[in-house]
Design a protein around this motif. Structure first.
Motif, PDB file in Angstrom:
ATOM      1  N   LYS A  23      -1.431   8.383  -0.354  1.00 55.79           N
ATOM      2  CA  LYS A  23      -2.190   9.318  -1.187  1.00 55.79           C
ATOM      3  C   LYS A  23      -1.680   9.345  -2.636  1.00 55.79           C
ATOM      4  N   SER A  24      -0.391   9.071  -2.832  1.00 54.45           N
ATOM      5  CA  SER A  24       0.155   9.132  -4.183  1.00 54.45           C
ATOM      6  C   SER A  24       0.044   7.806  -4.928  1.00 54.45           C
ATOM      7  N   PHE A  25      -0.473   6.780  -4.259  1.00 53.32           N
ATOM      8  CA  PHE A  25      -0.635   5.459  -4.874  1.00 53.32           C
ATOM      9  C   PHE A  25      -1.930   5.455  -5.682  1.00 53.32           C
ATOM     10  N   LYS A  46       1.031  -7.474  -3.506  1.00 51.29           N
ATOM     11  CA  LYS A  46       2.341  -7.381  -4.157  1.00 51.29           C
ATOM     12  C   LYS A  46       2.601  -5.979  -4.708  1.00 51.29           C
ATOM     13  N   LYS A  47       1.518  -5.199  -4.874  1.00 55.69           N
ATOM     14  CA  LYS A  47       1.670  -3.849  -5.415  1.00 55.69           C
ATOM     15  C   LYS A  47       1.815  -2.797  -4.320  1.00 55.69           C
ATOM     16  N   CYS A  48       1.097  -2.987  -3.195  1.00 57.45           N
ATOM     17  CA  CYS A  48       1.050  -1.914  -2.201  1.00 57.45           C
ATOM     18  C   CYS A  48       1.574  -2.303  -0.822  1.00 57.45           C
ATOM     19  N   LEU A  88     -10.946   1.048  -7.420  1.00 56.19           N
ATOM     20  CA  LEU A  88     -10.906   0.026  -6.382  1.00 56.19           C
ATOM     21  C   LEU A  88     -10.075   0.584  -5.232  1.00 56.19           C
ATOM     22  N   HIS A  89     -10.717   0.785  -4.088  1.00 59.13           N
ATOM     23  CA  HIS A  89     -10.054   1.432  -2.947  1.00 59.13           C
ATOM     24  C   HIS A  89      -9.629   0.399  -1.915  1.00 59.13           C
ATOM     25  N   VAL A  90      -8.336   0.424  -1.588  1.00 62.62           N
ATOM     26  CA  VAL A  90      -7.765  -0.494  -0.594  1.00 62.62           C
ATOM     27  C   VAL A  90      -7.769   0.182   0.770  1.00 62.62           C
TER      28      VAL A  90
END
Length: 243
Positions: A23-25, A46-48, A88-90
């Protein structure tokens, strides 16, 4: 023409990225419109931490409306017409993903290593063992600091509020307005003086704490060894002039 083509090839978009498990990402990341969806996923991995094969992407506009699902890994990002400020939602499809469970955001969920007192005592090279080897004496210089403070306190016994005084350097004369320890200054005893002339530093307030009242630039906080108590009348500014 070549310059114009280069600019077109370098077009990019700034998107806010969110994640289904974190949620904080919510970073803002710039992507080239020429990148394939698969390349976008690789950059996001690489980010998440969500793997490319377990990642689904959805594009939302600034109002929160879903624009599209980026379902074709081979298509360029520009095919889906994203604009600056879009989201952009992952979505992480792997139930065993490193992002699941919330421990990447809440470290209290991570199991901490613990050791019993008995086991710790048996270990060598610990900080506790190191402390036990230190000599039981005060740090170098501590004795002199305590002695200095005691001397300052002894000097203060002969200084009272209202006493006339002369302060070195400069033979500045004034009246004692404060005697004691000052919480906003270095440890030890201090004497607050209101000078007869504007040769001080403040009006009795030091670092937000008021110790006494006096006109601006007439006040100073000095150590007791700089203060001489006695009959020091206010100086006549004309006494040195020739008659």
């Amino acid at each position: 023409m070549a310059s114009q083509l280069q600019i077109q090839g370098d077009e990019s978009v700034l998107l806010r990225v969110t994640h289904s498990n974190m949620k904080s990402f919510s970073p803002e990341i710039r992507f080239s419109l020429q990148m394939s969806v698969e390349a976008v996923k690789d950059k996001l991995w690489k980010k998440c931490g969500t793997s490319v094969n377990s990642m689904s992407l959805e594009l939302y506009d600034e109002t929160g409306a879903k624009i599209s699902v980026l379902s074709d890994n081979a298509r360029p990002l520009g095919f889906y017409s994203p604009l600056d400020g879009y989201r952009l939602h992952v979505i992480d499809l792997d139930p065993a993903s490193v992002t699941s469970g919330g421990w990447l955001e809440d470290t209290s969920l991570v199991e901490k290593y613990t050791i019993s007192e008995e086991a710790y005592e048996k270990l060598g090279g610990t900080f506790r063992k190191f402390k036990e080897t230190l000599p039981l004496k005060q740090p170098p210089g501590q004795e002199s600091k305590i002695s200095d403070n005691n001397n300052s306190e002894d000097l203060c016994t002969n200084i009272k509020i209202g006493d006339r005084c002369e302060v070195e350097p400069g033979e500045r004369r004034g009246t004692v307005k404060f005697v004691g320890q000052a919480e906003t200054l270095a440890p030890g005893f201090w004497v607050g003086v209101q000078f007869d002339e504007p040769v001080g530093k403040h009006d009795g307030m030091v670092k937000g704490k008021r110790y006494f009242d006096c006109p601006p630039l007439h006040g100073a906080m000095v150590r007791p060894d700089k203060v001489k108590i006695g009959d020091y009348p206010e100086k006549d500014p004309f006494e040195d002039e020739e008659i």
